[in-house]
Design a protein around this motif. Structure first.
Motif, short mmCIF file in Angstrom:
data_model
loop_
_atom_site.label_atom_id
_atom_site.label_comp_id
_atom_site.label_asym_id
_atom_site.label_seq_id
_atom_site.Cartn_x
_atom_site.Cartn_y
_atom_site.Cartn_z
N ILE A 86 -16.25 54.48 41.10
CA ILE A 86 -17.54 53.83 41.29
C ILE A 86 -18.43 54.70 42.17
CG2 ILE A 86 -16.73 52.45 43.26
CD1 ILE A 86 -18.61 50.19 42.21
N GLU A 87 -19.69 54.84 41.78
CA GLU A 87 -20.65 55.56 42.60
C GLU A 87 -21.74 54.60 43.05
OE1 GLU A 87 -23.70 59.38 42.77
OE2 GLU A 87 -22.77 58.88 40.85
N PHE A 88 -22.05 54.64 44.35
CA PHE A 88 -23.13 53.85 44.91
C PHE A 88 -24.33 54.76 45.15
CE2 PHE A 88 -19.31 51.46 45.95
CZ PHE A 88 -19.68 50.18 45.56
N GLY A 89 -25.52 54.25 44.82
CA GLY A 89 -26.71 55.09 44.94
C GLY A 89 -26.66 56.23 43.95
N CYS A 90 -26.38 55.92 42.70
CA CYS A 90 -26.18 56.97 41.68
C CYS A 90 -27.47 57.70 41.34
CB CYS A 90 -25.57 56.38 40.42
SG CYS A 90 -26.69 55.29 39.49
N LEU A 120 -21.46 52.99 37.62
CA LEU A 120 -22.58 53.55 38.38
C LEU A 120 -23.46 52.41 38.89
CD1 LEU A 120 -23.65 56.63 36.20
CD2 LEU A 120 -21.99 56.51 38.07
N THR A 121 -23.73 52.44 40.18
CA THR A 121 -24.54 51.39 40.79
C THR A 121 -25.68 52.01 41.58
OG1 THR A 121 -23.57 51.15 43.01
CG2 THR A 121 -22.35 50.17 41.16
N ASN A 175 -32.02 52.57 35.55
CA ASN A 175 -32.53 52.79 34.18
C ASN A 175 -32.66 54.28 33.89
OD1 ASN A 175 -32.69 50.07 33.52
ND2 ASN A 175 -34.80 49.87 34.26
N ALA A 176 -33.07 55.06 34.91
CA ALA A 176 -33.17 56.51 34.73
C ALA A 176 -31.79 57.11 34.47
CB ALA A 176 -33.80 57.14 35.97
N ALA A 177 -30.78 56.62 35.17
CA ALA A 177 -29.41 57.09 34.96
C ALA A 177 -28.93 56.75 33.55
CB ALA A 177 -28.48 56.48 36.00
N LYS A 178 -29.20 55.54 33.11
CA LYS A 178 -28.81 55.12 31.75
C LYS A 178 -29.44 56.04 30.71
CE LYS A 178 -28.33 50.16 32.74
NZ LYS A 178 -28.90 48.81 32.46
N GLU A 179 -30.69 56.39 30.92
CA GLU A 179 -31.41 57.25 29.98
C GLU A 179 -30.79 58.63 29.91
OE1 GLU A 179 -34.23 58.49 27.21
OE2 GLU A 179 -33.87 56.45 27.96
N SER A 180 -30.46 59.21 31.06
CA SER A 180 -29.92 60.57 31.08
C SER A 180 -28.47 60.63 30.63
CB SER A 180 -30.06 61.17 32.48
OG SER A 180 -29.21 60.52 33.40
N ILE A 209 -17.81 57.08 45.42
CA ILE A 209 -18.75 58.17 45.66
C ILE A 209 -20.06 57.61 46.22
CG2 ILE A 209 -20.16 59.95 44.53
CD1 ILE A 209 -17.84 60.14 42.43
N ALA A 210 -20.61 58.31 47.23
CA ALA A 210 -21.92 57.95 47.79
C ALA A 210 -22.62 59.24 48.19
CB ALA A 210 -21.77 57.02 48.99
N ASN A 211 -23.48 59.74 47.31
CA ASN A 211 -24.13 61.03 47.55
C ASN A 211 -25.51 60.87 48.17
OD1 ASN A 211 -22.07 62.71 46.56
ND2 ASN A 211 -22.69 62.30 44.46
N HIS A 212 -25.68 61.43 49.35
CA HIS A 212 -26.96 61.42 50.05
C HIS A 212 -27.61 60.03 50.03
CE1 HIS A 212 -26.62 65.75 50.23
NE2 HIS A 212 -27.78 65.85 50.84
#
Length: 272
Positions: free
Chosen positions: A54-58, A79-80, A88-93, A121-124
């Motif tokens: 699971i990623e937070f702030g994807c 992905l959250t 929605n941008a993540a879903k598109e890409s 995962i929590a990136n930046h």
């Protein structure tokens, strides 16, 4: 509370991926380390087939879109993001990758059972969280005992001199009041993670900026809307002046060179 983790400001900043895209483009264009950040981060992950992640702030999903061919078989990926627009941008890409679950979720209130994931995962993004101790405890809770937490962030010397250049152009710009590393950075993140993990490793990425064009610099400053007052101060005429100011520096010196400081924490052995 700071401008880095003010909930309303964060909502404005990340209601879509426009601002994030501007900053990502800036780093892609001018970073001296030409090995992509997304690939370097993925190199640090130890993901095995069939694991639940699971990623937070994807954000816009760039870590995954840049490493599509490296995702192990039968990975169960969630992905959250706090922002539906960003999700929605993540879903598109990532629309050509099957089997990804998406959810609007707050890392401070994770809607999964204990011991649910092999990898978190929590990136930046942890510096945007108001109650980081609660968030990190939630991460430790949902991780399996042998699970791993990966969190990227910046160091206090990241882009040192960048803010000075901006303020030298117009002292009214309050960019110096915006700091993410005071919240969760390379210098203080380890201590925060050790409250909930028995093992924390820090890996630094070597990089810097060699800036040779004014426009991406200006776009970066404008992308900090909410965190700074750039949108108010940089009117159309002042933006033209800002371009000229930066172009004069680049013409005089050949480039604007700025250090970078970023890296990743790898936390293991969650305290249960």
């Amino acid at each position: 509370m700071s401008k880095a983790n003010d909930r309303e400001i964060v909502k404005i900043q990340y209601n879509s991926d426009k601002n994030l895209n501007a900053r990502q483009a800036f780093h892609i264009i001018f970073s001296t380390n030409k090995y992509a950040w997304a690939n370097w981060v993925f190199d640090q992950y130890s993901i095995k087939p069939n694991e639940r992640i699971i990623e937070f702030g994807c954000g816009n999903g760039s870590i995954w879109s840049n490493n599509k061919d490296r995702i192990p078989k039968d990975t169960k990926l969630v992905l959250t993001d706090f922002s539906e627009g960003m999700l929605n941008a993540a879903k598109e890409s990532l629309q050509d990758i099957e089997g990804i679950d998406y959810a609007v979720m707050d890392i401070q209130n994770i809607e999964y059972d204990d011991d649910s994931f092999d990898c978190v995962i929590a990136n930046h993004m942890l510096y945007h969280v108001q109650n980081r101790d609660l968030a990190i405890s939630e991460v430790a809770r949902i991780l399996k005992p042998e699970g791993t937490f990966y969190a990227t962030t910046n160091g206090s010397n990241n882009m040192k001199g960048f803010k000075d250049l901006v303020v030298a152009f117009d002292p009214r710009l309050n960019i110096k009041s915006f700091s993410v590393t005071s919240e969760f950075g390379l210098e203080n993140g380890e201590e925060q993670l050790y409250k909930h993990f028995n093992s924390v490793e820090k890996i630094i990425r070597e990089d810097s900026l060699h800036i040779t064009e004014a426009k991406p610099f200006v776009d970066y400053v404008l992308s900090l809307e909410g965190h700074t007052n750039g949108k108010e101060i940089l009117t159309e005429s002042r933006i033209k002046d800002f371009y000229a100011y930066l172009e004069n520096i680049i013409s005089r010196d050949g480039s604007i060179d700025i250090p970078k400081s970023s890296g990743i924490f790898i936390a293991r052995n969650p305290k249960k």
